[in-house]
Design a protein around this motif. Sequence first.
Motif, mmCIF file in Angstrom:
data_model
loop_
_atom_site.group_PDB
_atom_site.id
_atom_site.type_symbol
_atom_site.label_atom_id
_atom_site.label_comp_id
_atom_site.label_asym_id
_atom_site.label_seq_id
_atom_site.Cartn_x
_atom_site.Cartn_y
_atom_site.Cartn_z
ATOM 1 N N VAL A 24 -4.025 4.254 -3.814
ATOM 2 C CA VAL A 24 -3.303 3.655 -4.943
ATOM 3 C C VAL A 24 -4.023 4.059 -6.222
ATOM 4 N N GLY A 25 -3.560 5.145 -6.820
ATOM 5 C CA GLY A 25 -4.173 5.620 -8.055
ATOM 6 C C GLY A 25 -3.104 6.070 -9.008
ATOM 7 N N SER A 26 -3.270 7.258 -9.513
ATOM 8 C CA SER A 26 -2.285 7.760 -10.468
ATOM 9 C C SER A 26 -0.962 8.100 -9.808
ATOM 10 N N GLY A 27 -0.978 8.368 -8.483
ATOM 11 C CA GLY A 27 0.206 8.891 -7.808
ATOM 12 C C GLY A 27 1.450 8.047 -7.949
ATOM 13 N N ILE A 28 1.353 6.753 -7.650
ATOM 14 C CA ILE A 28 2.531 5.891 -7.685
ATOM 15 C C ILE A 28 3.029 5.689 -9.107
ATOM 16 N N VAL A 42 18.381 8.949 -6.219
ATOM 17 C CA VAL A 42 17.562 7.769 -5.937
ATOM 18 C C VAL A 42 17.404 7.570 -4.427
ATOM 19 N N GLY A 43 18.506 7.656 -3.693
ATOM 20 C CA GLY A 43 18.459 7.416 -2.254
ATOM 21 C C GLY A 43 17.580 8.408 -1.524
ATOM 22 N N PHE A 44 17.763 9.692 -1.813
ATOM 23 C CA PHE A 44 16.946 10.713 -1.149
ATOM 24 C C PHE A 44 15.469 10.578 -1.543
ATOM 25 N N SER A 45 15.213 10.161 -2.786
ATOM 26 C CA SER A 45 13.813 9.998 -3.197
ATOM 27 C C SER A 45 13.148 8.867 -2.419
ATOM 28 N N LEU A 46 13.890 7.779 -2.155
ATOM 29 C CA LEU A 46 13.323 6.683 -1.356
ATOM 30 C C LEU A 46 13.081 7.122 0.088
ATOM 31 N N VAL A 47 13.983 7.966 0.614
ATOM 32 C CA VAL A 47 13.771 8.517 1.959
ATOM 33 C C VAL A 47 12.502 9.365 1.984
ATOM 34 N N VAL A 48 12.295 10.174 0.930
ATOM 35 C CA VAL A 48 11.086 11.002 0.840
ATOM 36 C C VAL A 48 9.841 10.121 0.797
ATOM 37 N N TRP A 49 9.899 9.029 0.009
ATOM 38 C CA TRP A 49 8.738 8.135 -0.082
ATOM 39 C C TRP A 49 8.392 7.529 1.279
ATOM 40 N N PHE A 50 9.421 7.091 2.015
ATOM 41 C CA PHE A 50 9.151 6.501 3.327
ATOM 42 C C PHE A 50 8.650 7.557 4.305
ATOM 43 N N ALA A 51 9.255 8.746 4.274
ATOM 44 C CA ALA A 51 8.837 9.827 5.171
ATOM 45 C C ALA A 51 7.390 10.229 4.887
ATOM 46 N N PHE A 205 8.003 16.414 -1.437
ATOM 47 C CA PHE A 205 7.025 15.922 -0.468
ATOM 48 C C PHE A 205 5.604 16.055 -1.019
ATOM 49 N N TYR A 206 5.316 17.145 -1.722
ATOM 50 C CA TYR A 206 3.987 17.297 -2.312
ATOM 51 C C TYR A 206 3.692 16.157 -3.279
ATOM 52 N N ALA A 207 4.679 15.826 -4.131
ATOM 53 C CA ALA A 207 4.485 14.747 -5.098
ATOM 54 C C ALA A 207 4.289 13.412 -4.381
ATOM 55 N N GLY A 208 5.097 13.162 -3.331
ATOM 56 C CA GLY A 208 4.956 11.921 -2.581
ATOM 57 C C GLY A 208 3.649 11.852 -1.809
ATOM 58 N N MET A 209 3.289 12.947 -1.157
ATOM 59 C CA MET A 209 2.042 12.965 -0.391
ATOM 60 C C MET A 209 0.827 12.882 -1.296
ATOM 61 N N PHE A 210 0.964 13.391 -2.545
ATOM 62 C CA PHE A 210 -0.121 13.226 -3.508
ATOM 63 C C PHE A 210 -0.372 11.742 -3.764
ATOM 64 N N ALA A 211 0.706 10.955 -3.867
ATOM 65 C CA ALA A 211 0.555 9.523 -4.116
ATOM 66 C C ALA A 211 -0.115 8.819 -2.933
ATOM 67 N N ILE A 241 -0.523 0.896 6.122
ATOM 68 C CA ILE A 241 0.635 -0.004 6.183
ATOM 69 C C ILE A 241 0.800 -0.749 4.863
ATOM 70 N N THR A 242 -0.309 -1.236 4.311
ATOM 71 C CA THR A 242 -0.273 -1.949 3.023
ATOM 72 C C THR A 242 0.309 -1.067 1.929
ATOM 73 N N VAL A 243 -0.123 0.181 1.882
ATOM 74 C CA VAL A 243 0.322 1.087 0.829
ATOM 75 C C VAL A 243 1.787 1.487 1.008
ATOM 76 N N ILE A 244 2.236 1.724 2.237
ATOM 77 C CA ILE A 244 3.646 2.077 2.467
ATOM 78 C C ILE A 244 4.564 0.965 1.941
ATOM 79 N N VAL A 245 4.266 -0.270 2.321
ATOM 80 C CA VAL A 245 5.078 -1.407 1.863
ATOM 81 C C VAL A 245 5.040 -1.510 0.341
ATOM 82 N N GLY A 246 3.845 -1.412 -0.234
ATOM 83 C CA GLY A 246 3.702 -1.522 -1.686
ATOM 84 C C GLY A 246 4.443 -0.429 -2.434
ATOM 85 N N TYR A 247 4.372 0.805 -1.932
ATOM 86 C CA TYR A 247 5.029 1.930 -2.615
ATOM 87 C C TYR A 247 6.552 1.836 -2.541
#
Length: 471
Positions: A24-28, A42-51, A205-211, A241-247
């Motif tokens: 949890v830093g600059s990424g989110i 928006v929908g595809f971006s949320l799918v990317v975040w969860f993936a 995915f790079y942007a999401g995985m960076f977060a 798990i904490t970070v996935i839920v929070g993000y």
Amino acid sequence: EEAIFLRKKITLLRAFSLLIGSMVGSGIFISPKGVLKNSGTVGFSLVVWFACGLLSMFGALCYAELGTRITKSGGHYIYILETLGPLPSFLFLWAEFFAIRPANSAVVSLAFGRYMLEPFFAPCAAPLPAVKLVSLLGYYMVLTLNSWSVTWSARLQTALSVVKLLALALIIVPGMMLLAQGHTENFQDAFDRESLVLDKLPLAFYAGMFAYSGWFQASFVREEVVRPERNIPLAVIISVITVIVGYMLTNVSYYTVLGTQDVLASPAVAVSFVQRAFKSLISVVPVLVALSCFGTMNGGIFTFSRTLFVASREGQWPPLFSMIHIRRHTPLPAVMLMFPLVTAMVCVGDIYHLMNFFSFSRWLFIGLATLGLIVHRHRHPELHSPFKVPLFVPVSFTIICLFTVAMSFYADPVSISIGCTTVLSGFPVYYVIIHRQMSDPSFLFFPTLSDYLTHKLQLLLEVVQQEIKTY
């Protein structure tokens, strides 16, 4: 008066704080723009975040098993060295030192500077020279602290982890309140296929995985973790798990308050969110976000210095960097080595180009490290591991990492080619210096000068070799 070595000071709480503080830093606070831009809706971006969260959990579980199989610190480097050999491990070290780590640190530092200055210049953007100056001052403060004390660095990380979770809560709560009141207009046509551009998905995915990046940090300090065979897997599972839920909740809050165009136009998404939803906290949230980035910088320096320390101990880096300060018991030379490169990248870098630049190299070598887990299992079936994941986890994670790396050449060929060139430039260095030195330990370029400089720097920095084996 006492033995010189790195003490076991990382408890379960500190390991959890290190992971939370690194993820949890600059990424989110900056990546939602990159994910949305490259996923389309928006929908595809949320799918990317969860993936990305699910993929991070797979990778974290693989690293937790590697951390119980291989008892040395060093993270990616030592896992690749022990499973795939010295050449790929040196190429990782080369790319990590000259590209991945300084670019990553520069991204986080620039985010720290931008959010720290945002309240003073709102509604205008902060001047870029001022952002870079504050970014460097923040980085130098963390560098000094890590040079001074392991204990205080760990305590700071614990305190800032609480700040990070508070910052997320201040974004999640008002967003959920508005969503509960029926503000769902920004989720209309959330999965519009016409906006989806498949060849840009690797960059999303790079942007999401960076977060999410940081789930591997506990493996870098394995020798300093109390009861690592228990605490590393526990800390990894709970923190991810904490970070996935929070993000996921944070992104839903962003999109509830801000439209697609607002997110794409914002240089600091969290600040734009607060301006729209919670004006009474307009000066508080940017400071919390800046402190969050500060914690990520602290975690990055804390862990990468151990990679250089272990690489030096393994004979693939100059011997000075495996030395420890005689009173502070910190790997002082390894901590200080990143100073010039990070300074240069902060002065000339742009956040999103830097992100693509280092993501290629990082995910290539993470994929190789988890491939190494499969190889290690095959070579050593007799080895008992206190923590073991199903085989499909490392197999699927490795395939996805390497496939994403390959696809990224189509999405951003210039940045990825620079990253690839950086990795390949380590080949001649390995064969001219490292391979010859491993074959003949007495081999050195300019041995008299090398010994003289090492001795003088050792006296200047007050450092000596570790006296007790900790693995």
